[in-house]
Motif scaffolding. Structure first.
Motif, PDB file in Angstrom:
ATOM      1  N   ARG A 445       7.776   9.170   5.901  1.00 15.73           N
ATOM      2  CA  ARG A 445       6.709   8.541   6.686  1.00 15.73           C
ATOM      3  C   ARG A 445       6.553   9.222   8.046  1.00 15.73           C
ATOM      4  O   ARG A 445       5.427   9.373   8.551  1.00 15.73           O
ATOM      5  CB  ARG A 445       6.995   7.058   6.851  1.00 15.73           C
ATOM      6  CG  ARG A 445       6.836   6.269   5.549  1.00 15.73           C
ATOM      7  CD  ARG A 445       6.648   4.796   5.814  1.00 15.73           C
ATOM      8  NE  ARG A 445       6.422   4.048   4.588  1.00 15.73           N
ATOM      9  CZ  ARG A 445       5.265   3.969   3.948  1.00 15.73           C
ATOM     10  NH1 ARG A 445       4.217   4.632   4.425  1.00 15.73           N
ATOM     11  NH2 ARG A 445       5.146   3.252   2.847  1.00 15.73           N
ATOM     12  N   ALA A 455      -2.010   8.847   4.314  1.00 16.96           N
ATOM     13  CA  ALA A 455      -1.025   7.789   4.118  1.00 16.96           C
ATOM     14  C   ALA A 455      -0.522   7.850   2.687  1.00 16.96           C
ATOM     15  O   ALA A 455      -1.207   8.354   1.783  1.00 16.96           O
ATOM     16  CB  ALA A 455      -1.623   6.408   4.413  1.00 16.96           C
ATOM     17  N   CYS A 457       1.612   5.584  -0.497  1.00 14.27           N
ATOM     18  CA  CYS A 457       1.972   4.242  -0.940  1.00 14.27           C
ATOM     19  C   CYS A 457       2.405   4.283  -2.396  1.00 14.27           C
ATOM     20  O   CYS A 457       2.183   5.251  -3.110  1.00 14.27           O
ATOM     21  CB  CYS A 457       0.812   3.262  -0.761  1.00 14.27           C
ATOM     22  SG  CYS A 457      -0.678   3.637  -1.735  1.00 14.27           S
ATOM     23  N   TYR A 461       8.513   3.901  -2.315  1.00 18.64           N
ATOM     24  CA  TYR A 461       8.746   3.671  -0.902  1.00 18.64           C
ATOM     25  C   TYR A 461       9.502   2.368  -0.610  1.00 18.64           C
ATOM     26  O   TYR A 461      10.701   2.421  -0.355  1.00 18.64           O
ATOM     27  CB  TYR A 461       7.418   3.762  -0.142  1.00 18.64           C
ATOM     28  CG  TYR A 461       6.745   5.083  -0.406  1.00 18.64           C
ATOM     29  CD1 TYR A 461       7.234   6.255   0.161  1.00 18.64           C
ATOM     30  CD2 TYR A 461       5.676   5.182  -1.300  1.00 18.64           C
ATOM     31  CE1 TYR A 461       6.658   7.491  -0.131  1.00 18.64           C
ATOM     32  CE2 TYR A 461       5.094   6.408  -1.589  1.00 18.64           C
ATOM     33  CZ  TYR A 461       5.590   7.560  -1.005  1.00 18.64           C
ATOM     34  OH  TYR A 461       5.038   8.783  -1.306  1.00 18.64           O
ATOM     35  N   GLU A 479      -3.189   1.991   7.766  1.00 20.68           N
ATOM     36  CA  GLU A 479      -2.852   3.209   8.505  1.00 20.68           C
ATOM     37  C   GLU A 479      -4.049   4.147   8.614  1.00 20.68           C
ATOM     38  O   GLU A 479      -4.348   4.666   9.696  1.00 20.68           O
ATOM     39  CB  GLU A 479      -1.663   3.905   7.836  1.00 20.68           C
ATOM     40  CG  GLU A 479      -0.350   3.153   8.027  1.00 20.68           C
ATOM     41  CD  GLU A 479       0.790   3.742   7.213  1.00 20.68           C
ATOM     42  OE1 GLU A 479       0.533   4.635   6.374  1.00 20.68           O
ATOM     43  OE2 GLU A 479       1.934   3.307   7.408  1.00 20.68           O
TER      44      GLU A 479
END
Length: 494
Positions: A445, A455, A457, A461, A479
């Motif tokens: 990150r 970003a 996802c 994670y 984000e």
């Protein structure tokens, strides 16, 4: 860091550009059509961004896959949603599935261990007991294993320096038998992993925190249970969706389309490049898209490949994420053949017992909607394979059905032949969370944050469960929206 200028034609560039300030009109490309990517796209579209979602396979939903067997609706992937985390349940309600949420039947589960089915003891946190009474009554542990437990209250505190494997820590406090007979099958059901490798900090964070303050692990587990009970109130721990949890990504996709999201399947992304201080270019086989921001909602190896040029450090950490493969064997039987099935939702199998199957779910018993839909047909399924123990996956589908039936025959006396069977293979399906995983995610990150408008996802994670993946998608949307708002006026690739 290299930068490649857009090679799209002017019309495509103008189409990708967003003339308005902030997120309105800005073009965000979401790469990956699993539930995390869909959740991100849904949130982005609701904030006014123009969104394109690209999925490499021919099907949306990732590990969520609703289908049917012998005319009965089934899930061929994940089948339940943790209700104590709100993100997935809230998303289901937002996309019109609120009335179809249904908790499983309250039947309890079992462990097939030490030669027979034994009730899953209540009062534990991922197998770590907070109440020794139910564990003693279950017969899961031997007399020697039970006698070892009280030492936890008199042993000196076991220090946790940063992180530790679940199995090693629990074995030091309670003995290996608790790990082998309880923790392993429960962790395996979530991660298809090995308790002696999985991070306590990543996999059971509440217990990790409590264990750093309590001298006794049993006391720590009891404290975690008490807090969870207060937080949960009277609601269910898990929910399903009538017709299958696999309906959720399809409903989210429909809501995305209604909000103007462009969704393309069979659209693998070949290259991801920055086109300036803020812009991105996403290259497919036959075209390129310019974007103001990109959300990567793909497995870690794919993210590593796509970020190799723009963030070698993030790509290196992503490339080190290991995955477990498994298979689900779904079988349909005539109801009369299963009338002697135990009154439970199914059972887990500790790997130490040496069986082929790692679990079995009596699906038509567990889910009332499936029982009602099946009529004379009932469904159950087994799972095979876990990280480091995937040899049985080399068998072909017919043999996996045979081996599952053999284990079921020994476990519950099931001798009937199924009227239909399907094997669903999830190759590289579940990311592993070994010791140090939390720090690895933090490094990823940190590196991604250096690339404006990007970003990540998904399951690699902060959690492999459906609510965690939905929450991860929402975080990624926040984000990139934040960077678009900060950027103000201008269009893609500015």
């Amino acid at each position: 860091m290299s930068h490649t200028h857009s090679r799209t034609d002017p019309a495509a560039a103008r189409e990708a550009a967003g003339p308005a300030a902030g997120p309105a009109g800005r073009h965000v490309v979401v790469i990956g059509g699993g539930i995390a990517g869909l959740a991100a796209a849904h949130r982005l579209a609701g904030s006014g961004a123009r969104v394109t979602l690209l999925e490499a396979s021919a099907r949306l939903g990732g590990k969520l896959h609703a289908d049917e067997i012998a005319g009965v609706p089934v899930d061929l992937g994940a089948e339940s949603i943790l209700a104590r985390r709100p993100e997935a349940v809230e998303l289901a309600r937002e996309v019109g599935l609120g009335d179809d949420l249904e908790p499983p039947a309250v039947l309890g589960a079992a462990l097939w261990t030490r030669g027979r089915l034994r009730p899953m003891p209540k009062g534990h946190v991922m197998g770590v007991p907070g109440d020794l009474g139910p564990l003693a009554a279950s017969g899961v542990l031997s007399a020697a294993g039970l006698a070892r437990l009280p030492l936890d209250h008199v042993l000196p505190r076991t220090g946790i320096d940063g992180d530790v494997a679940v199995g090693a820590f629990v074995a030091a406090r309670l003995g290996r038998e608790v790990v082998d007979r309880l923790v392993e099958p429960l962790l395996g059901g979530v991660y298809a992993g090995n308790a002696y490798e999985i991070s306590l900090r990543a996999a059971v964070p509440q217990l990790f925190t409590a264990a750093r303050t309590e001298r006794s692990l049993i006391t720590a587990a009891r404290a975690v249970q008490a807090r969870a009970a207060v937080a949960a109130g009277a609601g269910p721990v898990f929910n399903g969706i009538r017709g299958g949890v696999g309906r959720l990504p399809l409903a989210v996709a429909d809501a995305c389309r209604a909000a103007g999201v462009t969704i393309a399947t069979s659209a693998p992304v070949r290259e991801l490049r920055r086109t300036g201080p803020h812009g991105w270019q996403v290259r497919l086989d036959d075209r390129a898209l310019d974007a103001d921001a990109v959300v990567l909602a793909v497995p870690a190896p794919v993210a590593a490949r796509l970020l190799g040029a723009e963030s070698p450090a993030a790509a290196a950490d992503l490339g080190s994420v290991d995955y477990a493969s498994m298979a689900l064997v779904t079988m349909a039987f005539r109801r009369a053949h299963l009338d002697r099935l135990p009154r439970s939702s199914g059972f887990l199998v500790p790997p130490v017992d040496g069986r082929t199957i790692k679990a079995s779910t009596f699906s038509s018993r567990k889910w009332g909607w499936q029982d009602a839909a099946g009529g004379d047909t009932v469904v159950l399924r087994t799972s095979v394979g876990r990280h480091g123990d995937e040899g049985d996956l080399a068998w072909d589908d017919t043999d996996l059905v045979r081996l599952s039936r053999e284990d079921l025959g020994e476990a519950v006396g099931l001798r009937a032949a199924p009227v239909a069977a399907r094997v669903t293979r999830w190759d590289g399906g579940l990311p592993q969370y070994p010791v140090g995983h939390v720090d690895r995610v933090a490094r990823i990150r940190e590196q991604v944050a250096k690339l404006p408008g990007l970003a990540v996802c998904g399951a690699p994670y902060e959690g492999v469960g459906i609510p965690a993946c939905v929450g991860s998608g929402h975080r990624a949307a926040r984000e990139v929206l934040g960077t678009l708002v900060e950027r103000g006026e201008g269009g893609a690739g500015e």
